[in-house]
Scaffold this motif. Structure first.
Motif, mmCIF file in Angstrom:
data_model
loop_
_atom_site.group_PDB
_atom_site.id
_atom_site.type_symbol
_atom_site.label_atom_id
_atom_site.label_comp_id
_atom_site.label_asym_id
_atom_site.label_seq_id
_atom_site.Cartn_x
_atom_site.Cartn_y
_atom_site.Cartn_z
ATOM 1 N N TYR A 1 -34.699 -0.781 -17.000
ATOM 2 C CA TYR A 1 -35.842 -0.370 -16.179
ATOM 3 C C TYR A 1 -36.725 0.593 -16.968
ATOM 4 O O TYR A 1 -36.227 1.404 -17.756
ATOM 5 C CB TYR A 1 -35.383 0.352 -14.908
ATOM 6 C CG TYR A 1 -34.701 -0.508 -13.883
ATOM 7 C CD1 TYR A 1 -35.391 -0.968 -12.766
ATOM 8 C CD2 TYR A 1 -33.355 -0.840 -14.000
ATOM 9 C CE1 TYR A 1 -34.768 -1.735 -11.792
ATOM 10 C CE2 TYR A 1 -32.716 -1.610 -13.035
ATOM 11 C CZ TYR A 1 -33.428 -2.057 -11.942
ATOM 12 O OH TYR A 1 -32.795 -2.814 -10.984
ATOM 13 N N GLU B 1 -40.985 4.028 -13.812
ATOM 14 C CA GLU B 1 -41.097 3.214 -12.599
ATOM 15 C C GLU B 1 -39.947 3.440 -11.624
ATOM 16 O O GLU B 1 -39.970 2.919 -10.511
ATOM 17 C CB GLU B 1 -41.175 1.731 -12.974
ATOM 18 C CG GLU B 1 -42.456 1.370 -13.714
ATOM 19 C CD GLU B 1 -42.527 -0.099 -14.093
ATOM 20 O OE1 GLU B 1 -41.555 -0.835 -13.799
ATOM 21 O OE2 GLU B 1 -43.539 -0.510 -14.682
ATOM 22 N N VAL B 2 -38.942 4.209 -12.048
ATOM 23 C CA VAL B 2 -37.791 4.425 -11.159
ATOM 24 C C VAL B 2 -37.330 5.875 -11.082
ATOM 25 O O VAL B 2 -36.478 6.199 -10.255
ATOM 26 C CB VAL B 2 -36.578 3.547 -11.587
ATOM 27 C CG1 VAL B 2 -36.874 2.072 -11.376
ATOM 28 C CG2 VAL B 2 -36.173 3.828 -13.031
ATOM 29 N N PHE C 1 -32.584 0.759 -7.627
ATOM 30 C CA PHE C 1 -32.123 1.241 -8.930
ATOM 31 C C PHE C 1 -30.971 2.222 -8.780
ATOM 32 O O PHE C 1 -29.943 2.119 -9.452
ATOM 33 C CB PHE C 1 -33.286 1.902 -9.675
ATOM 34 C CG PHE C 1 -32.892 2.562 -10.965
ATOM 35 C CD1 PHE C 1 -32.685 1.826 -12.107
ATOM 36 C CD2 PHE C 1 -32.712 3.947 -11.025
ATOM 37 C CE1 PHE C 1 -32.313 2.436 -13.300
ATOM 38 C CE2 PHE C 1 -32.345 4.562 -12.208
ATOM 39 C CZ PHE C 1 -32.147 3.803 -13.341
#
Length: 230
Positions: free
Chosen positions: A32, A36-37, A53
């Protein structure tokens, strides 16, 4: 009175349990994009992805087992007043039996209120679902300090480091701040054991003993030294 042993642990501590809790050099974390997480902006933009996630990471943590390095630290409580400060979000120190642990970056087995980060809740099982709310009616999110967020326990950790009779650094590159600055609070005269296959730059510090080994091999060696020398 027992001497106070302060231990700062990083990703290398849990790596031998199969947990990759650190950011790779290319900005990916378990495939990832970190941004974005693992940021507040990511949470607001796509909370479902972020929740997914961390559900995956939580499942990984719960399937992992403490390694011999975790157990060595727990056993040292027989001889020292051991304080662990960890950058890791897993609960392996707890499961190994250590009793005084400060989680700098949160702990993935807990949820926190999206509205009030002081409201914490243990997560049952490995999944935190969208629609699960805190007592204020706000969505629950992982109890993890994201990039760009303050580190609430950093002052507590700094105060602990300032009282160290013996200091140990295990499995951290000293690249992530503010955690990397904690060694600056350790008294100059305090022995400082650095355990890592790639020793970070510590040339500016005094009384440093470098152990260029993995967490499990290095901690066994240092634990034996400490038990012998007190």
């Amino acid at each position: 009175m027992k001497k106070r042993l302060v231990v700062l642990t990083g990703a290398g501590m849990s790596a031998e349990s199969g947990i990759k809790t650190f950011r790779d050099a290319d900005g990916l974390w378990e495939g990832y994009n970190v941004m974005e997480v693992a940021t507040p902006e990511a949470w607001h933009a796509n909370p479902v992805l972020v929740q997914q996630f961390y559900n995956e990471r939580r499942k990984q943590v719960l399937q992992a087992e403490p390694n011999t390095a975790h157990f060595e630290l727990a056993k040292l409580e027989e001889h020292f007043d051991v304080y662990i400060i960890t950058q890791n979000i897993d609960d392996l120190h707890e499961r190994a039996g250590s009793t005084q642990i400060t989680h700098l970056h949160g702990i993935i087995t807990y949820a926190q209120s999206d509205r009030n980060s002081n409201l914490l809740y243990p997560i049952e099982g490995d999944e935190l679902k969208m629609g699960e709310l805190c007592e204020l009616g706000s969505q629950l999110r992982p109890h993890v300090v994201w990039f760009g967020e303050a580190v609430p326990e950093i002052e507590t950790a700094a105060a602990i480091c300032a009282t160290a009779d013996v200091f140990m650094l295990v499995g951290t590159s000293l690249a992530v701040y503010p955690a990397a600055g904690l060694i600056d609070f350790v008294p100059v005269q305090t022995p400082k054991y650095i355990i890592d296959p790639k020793i970070p730059s510590v040339g500016q510090y005094q009384n440093v003993i470098q152990i260029e080994k993995s967490a499990t091999a290095g901690l066994k060696e240092v634990a034996n030294l400490l038990r012998e020398n007190g």
